[in-house]
Design a protein around this motif. Sequence first.
Motif, PDB file in Angstrom:
ATOM      1  N   ALA A 291       0.832  -1.213   0.000  1.00 42.21           N
ATOM      2  CA  ALA A 291       0.000   0.000   0.000  1.00 42.21           C
ATOM      3  C   ALA A 291       0.865   1.260   0.000  1.00 42.21           C
ATOM      4  O   ALA A 291       0.495   2.287  -0.585  1.00 42.21           O
ATOM      5  N   LYS A 292       2.010   1.163   0.619  1.00 42.04           N
ATOM      6  CA  LYS A 292       2.938   2.291   0.752  1.00 42.04           C
ATOM      7  C   LYS A 292       3.374   2.859  -0.601  1.00 42.04           C
ATOM      8  O   LYS A 292       3.752   4.029  -0.710  1.00 42.04           O
ATOM      9  N   LYS A 293       3.342   2.012  -1.630  1.00 47.22           N
ATOM     10  CA  LYS A 293       3.742   2.471  -2.969  1.00 47.22           C
ATOM     11  C   LYS A 293       2.843   3.579  -3.492  1.00 47.22           C
ATOM     12  O   LYS A 293       3.269   4.403  -4.292  1.00 47.22           O
ATOM     13  N   THR A 294       1.584   3.581  -3.088  1.00 48.92           N
ATOM     14  CA  THR A 294       0.669   4.592  -3.629  1.00 48.92           C
ATOM     15  C   THR A 294       0.011   5.473  -2.573  1.00 48.92           C
ATOM     16  O   THR A 294      -0.574   6.489  -2.914  1.00 48.92           O
ATOM     17  N   ILE A 295       0.098   5.089  -1.303  1.00 52.97           N
ATOM     18  CA  ILE A 295      -0.584   5.869  -0.264  1.00 52.97           C
ATOM     19  C   ILE A 295       0.432   6.457   0.706  1.00 52.97           C
ATOM     20  O   ILE A 295       1.238   5.736   1.286  1.00 52.97           O
ATOM     21  N   ARG A 296       0.374   7.754   0.859  1.00 51.94           N
ATOM     22  CA  ARG A 296       1.219   8.401   1.851  1.00 51.94           C
ATOM     23  C   ARG A 296       0.401   8.601   3.122  1.00 51.94           C
ATOM     24  O   ARG A 296      -0.818   8.550   3.098  1.00 51.94           O
ATOM     25  N   ASN A 297       1.056   8.817   4.197  1.00 52.94           N
ATOM     26  CA  ASN A 297       0.397   9.258   5.429  1.00 52.94           C
ATOM     27  C   ASN A 297      -0.502   8.212   6.069  1.00 52.94           C
ATOM     28  O   ASN A 297      -1.494   8.558   6.707  1.00 52.94           O
ATOM     29  N   MET A 298      -0.157   6.945   5.905  1.00 52.23           N
ATOM     30  CA  MET A 298      -0.918   5.925   6.641  1.00 52.23           C
ATOM     31  C   MET A 298      -0.647   6.112   8.130  1.00 52.23           C
ATOM     32  O   MET A 298       0.504   6.311   8.538  1.00 52.23           O
ATOM     33  N   ARG A 299      -1.700   6.028   8.943  1.00 54.35           N
ATOM     34  CA  ARG A 299      -1.580   6.360  10.368  1.00 54.35           C
ATOM     35  C   ARG A 299      -1.822   5.193  11.315  1.00 54.35           C
ATOM     36  O   ARG A 299      -1.172   5.057  12.325  1.00 54.35           O
ATOM     37  N   TRP A 300      -2.860   4.436  11.052  1.00 57.66           N
ATOM     38  CA  TRP A 300      -3.207   3.336  11.976  1.00 57.66           C
ATOM     39  C   TRP A 300      -3.942   2.264  11.201  1.00 57.66           C
ATOM     40  O   TRP A 300      -4.404   2.488  10.090  1.00 57.66           O
ATOM     41  N   LEU A 301      -4.061   1.086  11.798  1.00 56.54           N
ATOM     42  CA  LEU A 301      -4.867   0.027  11.189  1.00 56.54           C
ATOM     43  C   LEU A 301      -5.618  -0.734  12.262  1.00 56.54           C
ATOM     44  O   LEU A 301      -5.264  -0.719  13.447  1.00 56.54           O
ATOM     45  N   GLU A 302      -6.684  -1.371  11.816  1.00 57.11           N
ATOM     46  CA  GLU A 302      -7.539  -2.209  12.674  1.00 57.11           C
ATOM     47  C   GLU A 302      -7.670  -3.567  11.983  1.00 57.11           C
ATOM     48  O   GLU A 302      -8.094  -3.632  10.829  1.00 57.11           O
ATOM     49  N   VAL A 303      -7.303  -4.638  12.685  1.00 56.97           N
ATOM     50  CA  VAL A 303      -7.450  -5.983  12.117  1.00 56.97           C
ATOM     51  C   VAL A 303      -8.930  -6.368  12.134  1.00 56.97           C
ATOM     52  O   VAL A 303      -9.585  -6.280  13.176  1.00 56.97           O
ATOM     53  N   THR A 304      -9.472  -6.773  10.978  1.00 56.51           N
ATOM     54  CA  THR A 304     -10.895  -7.125  10.934  1.00 56.51           C
ATOM     55  C   THR A 304     -11.153  -8.619  10.748  1.00 56.51           C
ATOM     56  O   THR A 304     -12.216  -9.105  11.103  1.00 56.51           O
ATOM     57  N   GLU A 305     -10.203  -9.338  10.195  1.00 57.55           N
ATOM     58  CA  GLU A 305     -10.377 -10.778   9.971  1.00 57.55           C
ATOM     59  C   GLU A 305      -9.011 -11.447   9.943  1.00 57.55           C
ATOM     60  O   GLU A 305      -8.081 -10.927   9.327  1.00 57.55           O
ATOM     61  N   THR A 306      -8.919 -12.642  10.538  1.00 57.26           N
ATOM     62  CA  THR A 306      -7.686 -13.415  10.459  1.00 57.26           C
ATOM     63  C   THR A 306      -8.030 -14.796   9.928  1.00 57.26           C
ATOM     64  O   THR A 306      -8.863 -15.501  10.513  1.00 57.26           O
ATOM     65  N   ARG A 307      -7.412 -15.165   8.830  1.00 57.27           N
ATOM     66  CA  ARG A 307      -7.665 -16.455   8.194  1.00 57.27           C
ATOM     67  C   ARG A 307      -6.343 -17.155   7.886  1.00 57.27           C
ATOM     68  O   ARG A 307      -5.288 -16.530   7.906  1.00 57.27           O
ATOM     69  N   GLY A 308      -6.434 -18.426   7.582  1.00 58.32           N
ATOM     70  CA  GLY A 308      -5.242 -19.159   7.172  1.00 58.32           C
ATOM     71  C   GLY A 308      -5.591 -20.126   6.061  1.00 58.32           C
ATOM     72  O   GLY A 308      -6.687 -20.689   6.063  1.00 58.32           O
ATOM     73  N   HIS A 309      -4.673 -20.316   5.112  1.00 63.43           N
ATOM     74  CA  HIS A 309      -4.864 -21.339   4.083  1.00 63.43           C
ATOM     75  C   HIS A 309      -4.044 -22.547   4.473  1.00 63.43           C
ATOM     76  O   HIS A 309      -2.910 -22.423   4.927  1.00 63.43           O
ATOM     77  N   ILE A 310      -4.634 -23.722   4.298  1.00 63.78           N
ATOM     78  CA  ILE A 310      -4.061 -24.958   4.822  1.00 63.78           C
ATOM     79  C   ILE A 310      -3.624 -25.853   3.674  1.00 63.78           C
ATOM     80  O   ILE A 310      -4.369 -26.031   2.709  1.00 63.78           O
ATOM     81  N   GLU A 311      -2.416 -26.369   3.768  1.00 60.10           N
ATOM     82  CA  GLU A 311      -1.936 -27.404   2.831  1.00 60.10           C
ATOM     83  C   GLU A 311      -1.377 -28.547   3.666  1.00 60.10           C
ATOM     84  O   GLU A 311      -0.547 -28.315   4.548  1.00 60.10           O
ATOM     85  N   ASN A 312      -1.813 -29.755   3.405  1.00 61.70           N
ATOM     86  CA  ASN A 312      -1.320 -30.930   4.132  1.00 61.70           C
ATOM     87  C   ASN A 312      -1.436 -30.763   5.645  1.00 61.70           C
ATOM     88  O   ASN A 312      -0.517 -31.127   6.385  1.00 61.70           O
ATOM     89  N   GLY A 313      -2.523 -30.198   6.090  1.00 61.46           N
ATOM     90  CA  GLY A 313      -2.787 -30.119   7.517  1.00 61.46           C
ATOM     91  C   GLY A 313      -1.978 -29.069   8.257  1.00 61.46           C
ATOM     92  O   GLY A 313      -1.956 -29.058   9.487  1.00 61.46           O
ATOM     93  N   LYS A 314      -1.282 -28.177   7.499  1.00 59.92           N
ATOM     94  CA  LYS A 314      -0.549 -27.088   8.140  1.00 59.92           C
ATOM     95  C   LYS A 314      -0.908 -25.762   7.480  1.00 59.92           C
ATOM     96  O   LYS A 314      -1.321 -25.731   6.315  1.00 59.92           O
TER      97      LYS A 314
END
Lengths: 77, 77, 77, 77, 77, 77, 77, 77, 77, 77, 77, 77
Positions: D38-61
């Motif tokens: 995002a830094k490539k096109t957006i200046r002045n980023m200030r804060w973030l809020e995590v809204t979702e956490t997911r994981g992709h699984i291959e072979n049970g990991k």
Amino acid sequence: MSSWKDFSMSDHVYKKIELVGSSPESIEAAVENALARAKKTIRNMRWLEVTETRGHIENGKIDHWQVAVKVGFTLEG
Amino acid sequence: MSSWKDFSMSDHVYKKIELVGSSPESIEAAVENALARAKKTIRNMRWLEVTETRGHIENGKIDHWQVAVKVGFTLEG
Amino acid sequence: MSSWKDFSMSDHVYKKIELVGSSPESIEAAVENALARAKKTIRNMRWLEVTETRGHIENGKIDHWQVAVKVGFTLEG
Amino acid sequence: MSSWKDFSMSDHVYKKIELVGSSPESIEAAVENALARAKKTIRNMRWLEVTETRGHIENGKIDHWQVAVKVGFTLEG
Amino acid sequence: MSSWKDFSMSDHVYKKIELVGSSPESIEAAVENALARAKKTIRNMRWLEVTETRGHIENGKIDHWQVAVKVGFTLEG
Amino acid sequence: MSSWKDFSMSDHVYKKIELVGSSPESIEAAVENALARAKKTIRNMRWLEVTETRGHIENGKIDHWQVAVKVGFTLEG
Amino acid sequence: MSSWKDFSMSDHVYKKIELVGSSPESIEAAVENALARAKKTIRNMRWLEVTETRGHIENGKIDHWQVAVKVGFTLEG
Amino acid sequence: MSSWKDFSMSDHVYKKIELVGSSPESIEAAVENALARAKKTIRNMRWLEVTETRGHIENGKIDHWQVAVKVGFTLEG
Amino acid sequence: MSSWKDFSMSDHVYKKIELVGSSPESIEAAVENALARAKKTIRNMRWLEVTETRGHIENGKIDHWQVAVKVGFTLEG
Amino acid sequence: MSSWKDFSMSDHVYKKIELVGSSPESIEAAVENALARAKKTIRNMRWLEVTETRGHIENGKIDHWQVAVKVGFTLEG
Amino acid sequence: MSSWKDFSMSDHVYKKIELVGSSPESIEAAVENALARAKKTIRNMRWLEVTETRGHIENGKIDHWQVAVKVGFTLEG
Amino acid sequence: MSSWKDFSMSDHVYKKIELVGSSPESIEAAVENALARAKKTIRNMRWLEVTETRGHIENGKIDHWQVAVKVGFTLEG
């Protein structure tokens, strides 16, 4: 949101705290147990809102209920 | 919802408080920092629930994580 | 929502189950521990969604993290 | 909700955008990867809020974590 | 959460935007209309999540459906 | 919350499972496909609740819908 | 969900963006400040939905309100 | 989140399933009926969380309560 | 949030009611059936919001869809 | 999430408490009244989040507004 | 979602209304009191969903429970 | 949750209805306008809860606020 004494006045400020009470008997008793303990240090509790109801299980039966409540009380003076 | 000592008894009452801890390193460290500070005045903390995860950004990178947690502790006596 | 093998086909059906994993080390490790156990009986796990993050506290420090996840896997045949 | 430079002024306007970053290593790294792009096109980023956490699984990991964040940045001028 | 081409790589970053599409015919058509318009300026749209379903009523019947969706697309380079 | 056969009796216990079905055609067809697969191993399905509606996009159009549902069925005996 | 000009037509597509505006005076003024800034680059804003209301405190008083809004505008052409 | 036996060990993995129990008598009894049925096939149930409370009405009175619960149990070995 | 006639005036008051409609055919038809019934006694219905989508199952297939909607209508005079 | 003085340092810990303030005048005044009372015992309040807005009605008019807020303050030392 | 008489037919339309009942005795009794009052004017009530559970406190004990419910009933003809 | 007259009695039943009021001036005025209209047919309104705050935009400014509220009133006799 509070007892009638508070209601005729619009200048009260309340604080809400969150408690978890337990009881082997019922959801209501778990709440009353939380209040009984809180009463030792907090005066002027006015209302509560149940936020979570859980149960702990032993041998396939509820061993005790655990209920989380937000309790509102008047901040005096 | 609490440590094993509490679990054999159904008569405990817990209070939950909400804290926000910070760390430049990780989400886990932000939580530990909140606990380290709370430990100075609160005994018997038992469990916590993460309610919000945020980050502060400087120059396009996380400067520090800020994590809000609800911490449950036993109300004694 | 699944691995690339599934994506070229639109006729898959997935089941989601909810697991809780634990680890003294990190949120990520708690999730991996849940998967390691689930792998013994479930094939074709594809993705997961974290639904709750908790921690158990001993002596004012995290003793272990407890993370609830919904795991999606392909129902074969 | 923003860096200290913004805080002494009450006339800033921020925009929030939602990004999803990935990393095989950790939840934190997935967030950093989203910011790096995002830094490539957006200046002045200030804060973030995590809204979702997911994981992709291959072979049970976990093959890689996928984290959705809302990023706030100052709208200049 | 994306097409199979993205899935073999864990280094993609996605942006989610929120659109509202309309159609007198169906919920599905309202979504397709939003995509048809977005396609003019956004490449690499991968998935969407329906966030709200509404309808406008004339003379006691649905005049048109209005569906809000979050659309995820790959941020290139 | 169940078919009429269940309703005259108050002693039934239901289990809810969560499935994700897909279809290139419609939201309804995605749900029916999930049921068609589940029917092979589950008897006595009674009702379902849609919990998420998503779509996968190819070339700016919906390639297939993906709908998550909770399905309730009677636990016999 | 939009101005009357849009309503007689069912073929419009809207985009929603999320902004945060500030004002020392009121919640309404914080929203107007966000709109005043957005107006410089966005035409055809139609409606907004308040998603969060916050305040920054100095010396025990609100220094300024911070209000997050989702703003919907017509995508032309 | 589990019985005291589990708490001294941080390496347990739990599964949560969702059940709906019924009873003409009380909310608590509806939950116990769900557990009584589940106990036939599931060992090691540890805790539950109430997710929905409903009632079926006949002639203006509750005919029976219907309570949905998530039940957590230890996955052995 | 209402038809174009309402929009040029800012002094309207609306009431929202919640209905549940059914149809063996589709989600959209279930909504239309609720409106068709409501139309007998309510004039000036303007918009609706879908709040829940459910289905009743017979023999492993959807027997009929049940959709809950909030309907907004103008309170006259 | 706090005043500019806090922001240059990542090692602060905050506590959030929940208050309810009242005012016959406005939502903003109800919040200020809660702060005015809290200020008597809490130093270093930094920010607040509005969680509920209510009103008490007498004779068909708002008698006073009641606003619940979470207030964050720095835990010193 | 309704009594067995309704279930064999897919053409019913229901309305949901929201009531708040009170009782010094229990959560269940608070609900029954709401139904007893509603029964005077509403026929064909079928099911209810508990949406909020609160309690009013006097002298550190529950004075009466207040339970909000959504009640569904058949719209005839 | 109601005026002081109601509070000394635990046998009241309330109904909640949902209204949307509008005003070009403020959020508070939009609520008061909804009450002023409702007062024509409903006696004994006691409290309200704000559920949604929206604004309609003309030429980059708020043309009027639209606020949804749930209003509780006593069901007599």
